[in-house]
Design a protein around this motif. Sequence first.
Motif, short mmCIF file in Angstrom:
data_model
loop_
_atom_site.label_atom_id
_atom_site.label_comp_id
_atom_site.label_asym_id
_atom_site.label_seq_id
_atom_site.Cartn_x
_atom_site.Cartn_y
_atom_site.Cartn_z
N ARG A 167 -1.57 1.66 11.49
CA ARG A 167 -1.13 1.50 10.11
C ARG A 167 -1.24 2.81 9.36
NH1 ARG A 167 -4.99 -2.28 7.62
NH2 ARG A 167 -5.99 -0.32 7.15
N ASP A 168 -2.37 3.48 9.53
CA ASP A 168 -2.58 4.71 8.76
C ASP A 168 -1.62 5.80 9.18
OD1 ASP A 168 -6.17 4.30 8.61
OD2 ASP A 168 -4.56 3.58 7.32
N PRO B 69 -7.09 5.48 -2.16
CA PRO B 69 -7.42 6.56 -1.22
C PRO B 69 -7.12 7.92 -1.83
CG PRO B 69 -5.45 5.43 -0.53
CD PRO B 69 -5.96 4.68 -1.70
N MET C 48 1.18 7.61 6.99
CA MET C 48 1.08 9.05 6.79
C MET C 48 2.38 9.74 7.13
SD MET C 48 -1.98 11.32 8.21
CE MET C 48 -1.43 11.25 9.89
N GLU D 47 -5.83 -0.28 12.71
CA GLU D 47 -5.95 0.59 11.53
C GLU D 47 -5.31 1.94 11.78
OE1 GLU D 47 -10.03 0.90 10.55
OE2 GLU D 47 -10.20 -1.23 10.10
N HIS E 142 0.84 -1.20 0.00
CA HIS E 142 0.00 0.00 0.00
C HIS E 142 0.87 1.25 0.00
CE1 HIS E 142 -3.61 2.30 0.92
NE2 HIS E 142 -2.90 2.97 1.80
#
Lengths: 422, 454
Positions: free
Chosen positions: B430-431, A237, B435, B427, A201
């Motif tokens: 991970r995000d 996204p 980022m 989540e 990803h």
Amino acid sequence: MESVEVLVAHIQGLSRSPDEVSHLHSLLKQSEDALRSHASRLAPFLSQLDPSIHTLGYLFLLEAYSSGSISGEEASGFLLTVVEFINSCSAEQIQLAPEKFISVCKSFKDQVMQLGVPMQGIAPLWMAVRKLQTSTEQLTTLHSDYLLLCLLAKCYKAGLSILDDDIFEVDHPRDHFLYCYYGGMINIGLKRFEKALACLHNVVTAPMTTLNAICVEAYKKYILVSLILNGQVPSFPKYTSSAAHRNLKNYTQPYVDLANFYASGKFSELEACIQTNQEKFLSDSNLGLVKQVLSSLYKRNIQRLTQTYLTLSLQDIANVAQLNNPKEAEMHVLQMIQDGEIFATINQKDGMVSFHEDPEQYKSCRMTEHIDFSIQRLMALSKKLSSLDDNLSCDPQYLSKVGKERQKFDFDEFDSVSHKFM
Amino acid sequence: MEGDDEAFDGAPMGNEEMFSNGGDIDDPRHTPISTLGKAGASGGGELMDVEAYASLYTGRTKVVRLLFIAKRCGNEAMQLEALRMAHDEIKKGEDTQLYHEVTARIGDRLGPQYALDQTWADIVDRRAEHRKEKLENEFNSYKTNMIKESIRMGYNDIADFYYAHGQLGDAFKNYVRTRDYCTTSKHIIQMCLNVILVSIELEQFMHVSNYVSKAEQTPEQLDPIMNSKLRCAAGLAYLETKKYKLAARKFLETGIELGNNYTDVIAPQDVAIYGGLCALASFDRTELKNKVIDNINFSNFLELVPEVRELINDFYASHYASCLEYLENLKPNLLLDIHLHDHIEMLYTEIRHKAIIQYTLPFISVELHTMAGAFKTSVAGLEKELEALITENKIQARIDSHNKILYARHADQRNATFQRVLQTGVEFERDVRAMLLRANLIKHESIMKSARKL
């Protein structure tokens, strides 16, 4: 030759203290070309130097040596030299000339690959990565080389220790792509599909102005892994670069078709699609993954059944999941129970399967520890995030930009941005 | 209007030579005789009384409905009856295009009286030409005089002329053009009603909704008949755009004053049927009770179609078998209705699903055999339906396929919460990691960009 000898003497003399070392550094830089011209004859000089003390000098000589072509017999000697160097060099001195170190390691890696013994290169490169990093959060160029060697040698676990470090600083975006791609492949090899998905990803959504081949390959694997894990491919996204957004699907058409057939849930269609595209999958070396996608379709159909039925006959399971006979259904269900993907018991006398709820009650010590640990990790992460935010708001460039926009407002308003930034 | 009184009587005006209407007309419990004499269109049983049905309507909609029935029904006798009536109705008017169409469809099955009468068509066409010229001349003179009212009436007359001759597009355009010349709210309302009429026939329901809201916005208080007309039109528009809940609400608000004032669009029986079915398919239990069963106003409409009243009451009282039976009996005739036919399937499945869900609600466990008996289907079929409903999360239950029992299942909130929390944590981590990485990459890019600039 004298210049080299003089240089060696300098090296030996000036390696005591940091000032001497920086002086030495400038000397060495001046004599780079001279060194390179004598590349092939530098080997004996290397033995005069001690890598742990005279690291910098050793490094320059070694780099010059490796920049020239290395013949077959010398190769193993070269390898040994490099290994010894890496093991005993001092990290501070290396930080003064990181590019040289990187190029030495790269030629080491090339040699190792040429000789066909990638496993020998793993331990030294690991040491090299650790010595080059200023912090465990930094990505160096060597990371991707290291992972490449792990992949070639099929020592996936060795790659894990490097992969488990969270990377936050990247020097060259180019390294990032390769690192994440290889990291994804290693995770796939270890069947850690969630981590693989996260790595891939990152490749797909990384900021880029033009599409590159790594991204295309990564996207192909991304589709396959997300089908195995979640049964569907998520859409891009918002933060995906427009280059990726527009063009990725064009280059990966067979995979997109595969995803569409998977979504329809019909086993025969999926098989037909795989048959037609088999050479393409094979040429991308993705056929193994594709086969896993196929078997995951069965699993997904059976998992859906657990949501609606309490007990179901093996015959019905076979019908719903489009298997050929109850025996196959029993095998699949058994496999899934063993893998922990569903909770059920098979009653062979009646040919029935009873589905149970997840027995996890979230009351055990182990679970409490797990939750506590997660909370700690997340708190550390959010602290990091807020510190980054603080740093950014003190950044002069940011303030000047914000200050410029503030000018549009009424001057009577209390202006919290100091005027010197406008 | 002929046939008005018959529509409200208990005895339908059957055409004796064509079909036999069952004798049990007066027995209200016997399915499914209504004042319209509706019955199964194919095979045994009573056939729909085309004449009584058509007598409910006037104007173009009568012809259009008859033609639709002729196209859709499988029965030759009924088809010929419908075509015959359509032919008679058209001859009273001036639309030669429709005339040609009807005579082509009749062929020569009804005898020489119903064959193509070209002379009549020619006469009508010529008359139309003359009238058109006359109208245009008058209109031009009005235009030069620049009197708003006469221009408006001129446009109106031209639009009426086009409408009578079946040129609906031109009629629509001209009605819309009168808008600029309307001075009083009465004019506006009249214009809106005309536009609505033409749009319904053209099946452009966006316009219908627009003009209904326009008409409702006039400052003057509308009289109740006008209000009811607008509600019906709005309800129709919602029905055709598949917004069943809103359609039901609109139909339920229609006042009984509607009576027979809007027969060039809709009959009061239709209001009852559309409103009842949409309400059943989309309202929940409280709304159904408050707005339909206890609604005195609407019960006046329901009197006209007792089956709909019966089936709503059955549904509310959980007599699902008889409710579904009424529905099945009504179905063939409803398929011949121009507005409802393509929504029937959806409405029926909705009602059926609602019935099943309502059945299972009060129980912890239900034996599939008894449930299949209540719904008059097989256990296997019922199992399939239940599976579909469970997958869509409309029923919280699990099927024990071995013993054929449905067990209610209530999600364990505590476990579900834990799971969600852990999932959210994963989540988030991970995000945020991704980022931060991306932020770093962008920072390097911008550094490289500024380095290149320097």
